[in-house]
Design a protein around this motif. Structure first.
Motif, PDB file in Angstrom:
ATOM      1  N   LEU A  39      22.806 -26.151 -14.606  1.00  0.00           N
ATOM      2  CA  LEU A  39      21.923 -26.271 -15.767  1.00  0.00           C
ATOM      3  C   LEU A  39      22.303 -27.464 -16.639  1.00  0.00           C
ATOM      4  O   LEU A  39      23.440 -27.571 -17.081  1.00  0.00           O
ATOM      5  N   PRO A  40      21.342 -28.314 -16.940  1.00  0.00           N
ATOM      6  CA  PRO A  40      21.582 -29.396 -17.898  1.00  0.00           C
ATOM      7  C   PRO A  40      21.565 -28.823 -19.327  1.00  0.00           C
ATOM      8  O   PRO A  40      21.301 -27.635 -19.502  1.00  0.00           O
ATOM      9  N   PRO A  41      21.833 -29.647 -20.337  1.00  0.00           N
ATOM     10  CA  PRO A  41      21.819 -29.139 -21.716  1.00  0.00           C
ATOM     11  C   PRO A  41      20.489 -28.452 -22.061  1.00  0.00           C
ATOM     12  O   PRO A  41      19.428 -28.897 -21.625  1.00  0.00           O
ATOM     13  N   PHE A  42      20.573 -27.399 -22.867  1.00  0.00           N
ATOM     14  CA  PHE A  42      19.385 -26.618 -23.215  1.00  0.00           C
ATOM     15  C   PHE A  42      18.568 -27.352 -24.283  1.00  0.00           C
ATOM     16  O   PHE A  42      19.098 -28.102 -25.098  1.00  0.00           O
ATOM     17  N   ALA A  43      17.261 -27.057 -24.277  1.00  0.00           N
ATOM     18  CA  ALA A  43      16.368 -27.761 -25.205  1.00  0.00           C
ATOM     19  C   ALA A  43      15.253 -26.852 -25.729  1.00  0.00           C
ATOM     20  O   ALA A  43      14.178 -27.323 -26.081  1.00  0.00           O
ATOM     21  N   GLY A  44      15.535 -25.557 -25.774  1.00  0.00           N
ATOM     22  CA  GLY A  44      14.509 -24.627 -26.244  1.00  0.00           C
ATOM     23  C   GLY A  44      14.246 -24.777 -27.729  1.00  0.00           C
ATOM     24  O   GLY A  44      15.089 -25.261 -28.472  1.00  0.00           O
ATOM     25  N   TRP A  72      15.260 -36.685 -21.491  1.00  0.00           N
ATOM     26  CA  TRP A  72      15.465 -35.236 -21.587  1.00  0.00           C
ATOM     27  C   TRP A  72      16.007 -34.855 -22.951  1.00  0.00           C
ATOM     28  O   TRP A  72      16.987 -35.433 -23.420  1.00  0.00           O
ATOM     29  N   ILE A 119      16.339 -23.264 -21.337  1.00  0.00           N
ATOM     30  CA  ILE A 119      15.025 -23.908 -21.379  1.00  0.00           C
ATOM     31  C   ILE A 119      15.302 -25.409 -21.443  1.00  0.00           C
ATOM     32  O   ILE A 119      16.226 -25.841 -22.144  1.00  0.00           O
ATOM     33  N   PHE A 171      17.745 -27.655 -12.218  1.00  0.00           N
ATOM     34  CA  PHE A 171      16.733 -27.652 -13.283  1.00  0.00           C
ATOM     35  C   PHE A 171      16.750 -28.955 -14.064  1.00  0.00           C
ATOM     36  O   PHE A 171      17.783 -29.626 -14.152  1.00  0.00           O
ATOM     37  N   GLY A 172      15.606 -29.241 -14.683  1.00  0.00           N
ATOM     38  CA  GLY A 172      15.487 -30.346 -15.636  1.00  0.00           C
ATOM     39  C   GLY A 172      15.994 -31.656 -15.063  1.00  0.00           C
ATOM     40  O   GLY A 172      15.657 -32.033 -13.935  1.00  0.00           O
ATOM     41  N   MET A 173      16.828 -32.342 -15.850  1.00  0.00           N
ATOM     42  CA  MET A 173      17.289 -33.668 -15.426  1.00  0.00           C
ATOM     43  C   MET A 173      18.146 -33.583 -14.163  1.00  0.00           C
ATOM     44  O   MET A 173      18.254 -34.556 -13.422  1.00  0.00           O
TER      45      MET A 173
END
Lengths: 79, 146
Positions: free
Chosen positions: A73-78, B141, B128, A8-10
């Motif tokens: 999972l990279p660091p969360f950013a919700g 990011w 998320i 996911f993500g980065m």
């Protein structure tokens, strides 16, 4: 054995895919998988990520099974 | 056990959506206090470049499990009448709303505590991810500070 790994993500940016099937040794544990992944994707050595097995963050070493859904999972950013 | 709810909304959460959500609670007459948290995409300036949007993605299956756990825990900790959480997926421009948390209870004090608890748990526990897109289409990011 073969493991399905989600990115996911980065991390998906580093691996250039959102998931892959990775062949690992039978009785591979979560620590060994991390080592394999860091070798395959060297940029993983310099970022923080969480290894998740069946939607649970692996806080201790876990023996992996082909039925496991593994995710990085990279660091969360919700929010 | 409360029923599972849809959390993710494609794109920004509109003021209309929020207004409708408030209106729907006017029939629930045991409620004496609502509290709302709105997260808005900020135009951060990083090394001379300005963020113009955040593109959200998620490990959706795990995120839904986490949202469900947060809901269950919040209902257990606080005497809430109802609770709604909505989070954007996809592109949300600066100035637009990406997170809408809405709690209601008979009395005011616990809605303040509940909203803080829920928002902090969302930031910390839900997988998320946010790509901050700059005006020149480059990106970095986002990472939550916990």
């Amino acid at each position: 054995m073969q493991l399905k790994i989600l990115y996911f993500g980065m991390i998906a940016e580093i691996t250039k895919c959102s998931h892959e099937i990775l062949a690992v040794e039978t009785k591979c544990n979560s620590n060994q998988l991390e080592t394999v992944l860091k070798k395959k994707y060297q940029q993983l050595q310099s970022i923080s990520f969480k290894l998740v097995i069946n939607q649970n963050i692996a806080t201790k070493t876990i023996f992996l099974h082909p039925d496991h859904e593994v995710a990085l999972l990279p660091p969360f950013a919700g929010g | 056990m409360h029923k599972k709810k849809t959390v993710f909304i494609e794109g920004a959460i509109t003021p209309d959506f929020i207004a409708n959500s408030i209106a729907k609670h006017q029939t629930k007459k045991s409620i004496g206090a609502h509290n709302i948290f709105l997260g808005q995409v900020r135009a951060d300036e990083i090394e001379g470049k300005t963020v113009q949007a955040i593109e959200y993605s998620a490990y959706e299956y795990m995120a839904e499990l986490q949202f469900h756990t947060i809901r269950e825990n919040a209902f257990e900790k606080f005497d809430l009448t109802c609770m709604h959480i909505y989070h954007s997926m996809g592109v949300v421009k600066t100035g637009e709303v990406c997170l809408f948390v809405f709690v209601s209870a008979p009395h005011r004090k616990i809605v303040f505590e509940a909203i803080e608890y829920i928002v902090e748990m969302i930031k910390k526990e839900v997988p998320i991810f946010g790509k901050e897109v700059f005006e020149d289409e480059t990106h970095q990011w986002k990472m939550n500070t916990v």
